[in-house]
Every structure is written in structure tokens, then in C-alpha cells.
Design an enzyme around this catalytic site. Structure first.
Site, PDB file in Angstrom:
ATOM      1  N   LYS A  49      -1.845   7.384  15.627  1.00 44.12           N
ATOM      2  CA  LYS A  49      -0.922   8.382  15.079  1.00 44.12           C
ATOM      3  C   LYS A  49       0.404   7.712  14.751  1.00 44.12           C
ATOM      4  O   LYS A  49       0.911   6.906  15.523  1.00 44.12           O
ATOM      5  CB  LYS A  49      -0.714   9.499  16.100  1.00 44.12           C
ATOM      6  CG  LYS A  49       0.316  10.530  15.687  1.00 44.12           C
ATOM      7  CD  LYS A  49       0.292  11.784  16.552  1.00 44.12           C
ATOM      8  CE  LYS A  49       0.766  11.584  17.950  1.00 44.12           C
ATOM      9  NZ  LYS A  49       1.020  12.869  18.644  1.00 44.12           N
ATOM     10  N   SER A  89      -4.089   9.911  -2.449  1.00 44.92           N
ATOM     11  CA  SER A  89      -3.814   9.115  -1.255  1.00 44.92           C
ATOM     12  C   SER A  89      -2.396   9.301  -0.719  1.00 44.92           C
ATOM     13  O   SER A  89      -1.602  10.061  -1.244  1.00 44.92           O
ATOM     14  CB  SER A  89      -4.097   7.636  -1.486  1.00 44.92           C
ATOM     15  OG  SER A  89      -3.121   7.082  -2.342  1.00 44.92           O
ATOM     16  N   THR A 118      -6.669  12.763   3.473  1.00 46.08           N
ATOM     17  CA  THR A 118      -6.659  11.838   2.344  1.00 46.08           C
ATOM     18  C   THR A 118      -6.969  10.457   2.887  1.00 46.08           C
ATOM     19  O   THR A 118      -7.568  10.334   3.954  1.00 46.08           O
ATOM     20  CB  THR A 118      -5.308  11.904   1.581  1.00 46.08           C
ATOM     21  OG1 THR A 118      -5.398  11.117   0.389  1.00 46.08           O
ATOM     22  CG2 THR A 118      -4.140  11.464   2.434  1.00 46.08           C
ATOM     23  N   TYR A 119      -6.581   9.416   2.176  1.00 45.56           N
ATOM     24  CA  TYR A 119      -6.791   8.063   2.671  1.00 45.56           C
ATOM     25  C   TYR A 119      -5.493   7.271   2.532  1.00 45.56           C
ATOM     26  O   TYR A 119      -4.660   7.563   1.683  1.00 45.56           O
ATOM     27  CB  TYR A 119      -7.951   7.363   1.953  1.00 45.56           C
ATOM     28  CG  TYR A 119      -7.758   7.216   0.463  1.00 45.56           C
ATOM     29  CD1 TYR A 119      -7.214   6.043  -0.080  1.00 45.56           C
ATOM     30  CD2 TYR A 119      -8.118   8.228  -0.405  1.00 45.56           C
ATOM     31  CE1 TYR A 119      -7.027   5.910  -1.444  1.00 45.56           C
ATOM     32  CE2 TYR A 119      -7.940   8.105  -1.767  1.00 45.56           C
ATOM     33  CZ  TYR A 119      -7.397   6.946  -2.287  1.00 45.56           C
ATOM     34  OH  TYR A 119      -7.218   6.816  -3.639  1.00 45.56           O
ATOM     35  N   GLY A 136      -0.833  11.963  -5.988  1.00 44.20           N
ATOM     36  CA  GLY A 136      -1.819  12.854  -6.600  1.00 44.20           C
ATOM     37  C   GLY A 136      -1.622  14.294  -6.153  1.00 44.20           C
ATOM     38  O   GLY A 136      -0.495  14.752  -5.943  1.00 44.20           O
ATOM     39  N   ALA A 194      -2.005  15.706  -3.379  1.00 43.95           N
ATOM     40  CA  ALA A 194      -1.297  15.840  -2.096  1.00 43.95           C
ATOM     41  C   ALA A 194       0.215  15.885  -2.270  1.00 43.95           C
ATOM     42  O   ALA A 194       0.921  16.414  -1.417  1.00 43.95           O
ATOM     43  CB  ALA A 194      -1.680  14.688  -1.164  1.00 43.95           C
TER      44      ALA A 194
END
Length: 131
Positions: free
Chosen positions: A9, A25, A57-58, A73, A75
């Protein structure tokens, strides 16, 4: 049996930008990714403290020591510059692996500089150490 638990985290980081025209992302300062043990392209869950949004997301790398945390994008519509975020990864562990399991928590300041890295000592999260 496999169990899904928190793996890493980045806590209370600050969103530095949102770019709707980028293809998806979240960009994260490479220094923070390394400290948390998050890999490029690894799935992350993002929680926006300011508005309660949660999404998956990544991660992609931003330059090391830049302090960059940027939503890209679609997000990018889920946060605005200055919002506080929590970025988390999860992993699957066997009962045997849980014996040596501990999540890594990276605490940052308002400029996304590392204050400390905590590792919770046991699966009951009773104690933590700063590394």
C-alpha cells in the site's frame, strides 16, 4: 486453499495530475513503486479519499523521485489534482506462505516523498516495524 490479502500500500499520496487523453492506468513515481514492491503493469486498487471513488487499474512508472501520481485515461475522471489517494495491491497466499507474510505500507508526505516504510510483522497485524 488460497487467501487474498493486502500485499502493498502507498498510503495518503497526493494526486499530481489527471490526463484523460492517455490510454489508461495510474503513473506512480518509480521510487514509491520500488519501496512498496509494486511492479510496472501490476493491478492496483485506488481509493480516492476526497470523493470515495474506488477503482482498479494498473501501475506504470513515472520518473524516480518526481513525486508523480497521475490518473490516466478514463480513471482521470475519478480524481482531481490535490486529491489524496490510497493505492493497494493484493496477492494470493497459501496457508504455508502466510507464516512468513507481511504487507508493506509506504507512508508519504504531501509531496509524495517517503516518510517511512512499514512492514506488518504478523498476519494478525499486532506489531509493525519501520524499515
Amino acid at each position: 486453499m488460497q487467501r487474498s490479502l493486502l500485499s502493498a500500500k502507498i498510503h495518503n499520496c497526493t494526486l499530481t495530475d489527471a490526463n484523460i487523453n492517455y490510454m489508461g492506468s495510474i503513473s506512480i513515481d518509480q521510487t514509491l513503486l520500488d519501496a512498496a514492491g509494486i511492479l510496472p503493469y501490476e493491478q492496483v486498487q485506488v481509493v480516492n479519499i476526497a470523493n470515495g471513488e474506488r477503482f482498479i487499474t494498473y501501475a506504470i512508472t513515472a520518473p524516480p523521485n518526481s513525486g508523480a501520481i497521475e490518473l490516466n485515461g478514463a480513471a482521470a475522471r475519478l480524481g482531481v489534482k490535490g486529491d489524496r489517494l490510497i493505492i493497494m495491491t493484493y496477492a494470493q497466499f497459501s496457508e504455508e506462505e502466510l507464516k512468513n507474510y507481511y504487507p508493506t505500507v509506504v507512508m508519504v508526505d504531501q509531496n509524495n516523498r517517503i516518510l517511512e516504510v512499514r512492514r506488518y510483522v504478523n498476519e494478525l497485524f499486532k506489531d509493525s516495524v519501520i524499515v
